[in-house]
Scaffold this motif. Structure first.
Motif, PDB file in Angstrom:
ATOM      1  N   LEU A   1       0.984  -1.264  -0.050  1.00  0.00           N
ATOM      2  CA  LEU A   1       0.097   0.097  -0.039  1.00  0.00           C
ATOM      3  C   LEU A   1       1.063   1.212  -0.069  1.00  0.00           C
ATOM      4  O   LEU A   1       2.188   1.206   0.430  1.00  0.00           O
ATOM      5  N   LYS A   2       0.129   2.323  -0.400  1.00  0.00           N
ATOM      6  CA  LYS A   2       1.067   3.493  -0.414  1.00  0.00           C
ATOM      7  C   LYS A   2       0.459   4.680   0.714  1.00  0.00           C
ATOM      8  O   LYS A   2      -0.666   4.470   1.145  1.00  0.00           O
ATOM      9  N   LYS A   3       1.226   5.635   1.031  1.00  0.00           N
ATOM     10  CA  LYS A   3       0.747   6.601   2.023  1.00  0.00           C
ATOM     11  C   LYS A   3      -0.558   7.224   1.486  1.00  0.00           C
ATOM     12  O   LYS A   3      -1.359   7.618   2.347  1.00  0.00           O
ATOM     13  N   SER A   4      -0.604   7.357   0.180  1.00  0.00           N
ATOM     14  CA  SER A   4      -1.548   8.141  -0.346  1.00  0.00           C
ATOM     15  C   SER A   4      -3.003   7.331  -0.214  1.00  0.00           C
ATOM     16  O   SER A   4      -4.256   7.706  -0.424  1.00  0.00           O
ATOM     17  N   ASP A   5      -2.844   5.850  -0.185  1.00  0.00           N
ATOM     18  CA  ASP A   5      -3.923   5.156   0.267  1.00  0.00           C
ATOM     19  C   ASP A   5      -4.614   5.481   1.457  1.00  0.00           C
ATOM     20  O   ASP A   5      -5.820   5.179   1.663  1.00  0.00           O
ATOM     21  N   ALA A   6      -3.948   6.175   2.503  1.00  0.00           N
ATOM     22  CA  ALA A   6      -4.477   6.523   3.515  1.00  0.00           C
ATOM     23  C   ALA A   6      -5.547   7.539   3.439  1.00  0.00           C
ATOM     24  O   ALA A   6      -6.586   7.568   4.293  1.00  0.00           O
TER      25      ALA A   6
END
Length: 302
Positions: free
Chosen positions: A27-32
């Motif tokens: 997952l990516k931080k942007s998925d937060a």
């Protein structure tokens, strides 16, 4: 004590899972941001509806709503005074980051697990006042300070407040409480099923957002913000012990004061014109501090 540790470690484990999934590029931080959108618009409103259904207004509830407002105002003033020698944007940034509490995405999962029923009602009551400030009023005042404007846009303020679904749900809960109405059971069944996923998603989002990145120049301000919040937490917690409210309400309030920075603090900080990583880093560090505080408080209270 063992049960408290197991449940607390479960929440911490979910945060670690979120952080690990980000580090291994699953997952990516942007998925937060996607998870946060789901939480704020779907699972959190459903969890609030389920938890606060049947709430009845009394003196304690009104006192807790007032505390939610007053604690934010006091911390906002402290933030302004602490940054009095800084430029306008820094003053606004301090006002936003020293006030506001992440209740729905951090404290609520703990309270739902350990203090269901009236514990959740007390927390939601506090969060009505906290949300009123954190989702609109604090930003409006901080933006006024940062920009040097001479007037408030009341219309824009109310637009910001009522565009937040959790705030709308709180307004609905408050109206239902005034008229002593309850949510129909079919709606409650649907809401409880959806809201059951809030705790997992909230902790997963925290893990995805967790990141310590700040320039040496900003580090001093990060620790200054955290220090002010810690001192403020100790002071208001001591004052809360003398309030004419039930012991459980006092315990819930102390847990609420130990919440991390609001999830919207970094967003609002950027919106007033401050472009550094101070707010995001302070938010991440406050989460780590809050986890420790929450476990200690649960061991003391249960």
């Amino acid at each position: 004590m063992f049960d408290v540790l197991i449940k607390s470690l479960t929440f911490i484990l979910i945060i670690v899972i979120g952080y690990t999934l980000k580090k291994v590029d699953v997952l990516k931080k942007s998925d937060a941001n996607v998870v946060a959108t789901i939480i704020m618009n779907i699972t959190l409103p459903c969890a609030l509806l389920t938890s606060a259904n049947g709430i009845e207004l009394d003196a304690t509830i009104l006192i807790l709503i007032a505390i939610g407002i007053i604690s934010n105002v006091v911390m906002m003033i402290i933030g302004y005074i602490a940054s009095i020698k800084d430029d306008a944007k820094m003053k606004g940034a301090f006002m936003i980051n020293t006030s506001g509490y992440n209740i729905g995405n951090f404290v609520l999962p703990f309270v739902q697990s350990f203090f269901p029923g009236m514990g959740v009602v007390y927390l939601c009551s506090f969060d009505i006042g906290n949300a009123l400030m954190g989702l609109g009023m604090t930003y409006a005042v901080a933006d006024h300070v940062a920009s040097g404007e001479n007037h408030f846009d009341i219309k824009e303020l109310f637009k910001k407040l009522f565009s937040s679904i959790p705030f709308d749900v709180y307004v609905l809960i408050f109206i239902l409480a005034i008229f002593k109405l309850q949510i129909p059971s079919p709606i409650l069944t649907i809401a409880s099923t959806i809201g059951a996923g809030n705790s997992f998603l909230a902790m997963l989002m925290i893990g995805l957002m967790l990141e310590i990145k700040v320039s040496p120049l900003e580090a001093k301000n990060v620790f200054k913000i955290l220090g002010l919040r810690m001192v403020g937490t100790i002071v208001v917690s001591l004052l809360t012990l003398f309030l004419p409210i039930p012991l459980l309400a006092k315990q819930i309030m102390i847990m609420a004061y130990c919440a991390p920075l609001s999830t919207v603090s970094a967003v609002f900080t950027r919106k007033i014109g401050y472009q550094g990583d101070m707010s995001a880093t302070a938010n991440s560090l406050s989460i780590l501090v809050s986890i420790v505080c929450m476990v200690v408080l649960l061991l003391l209270f249960i």
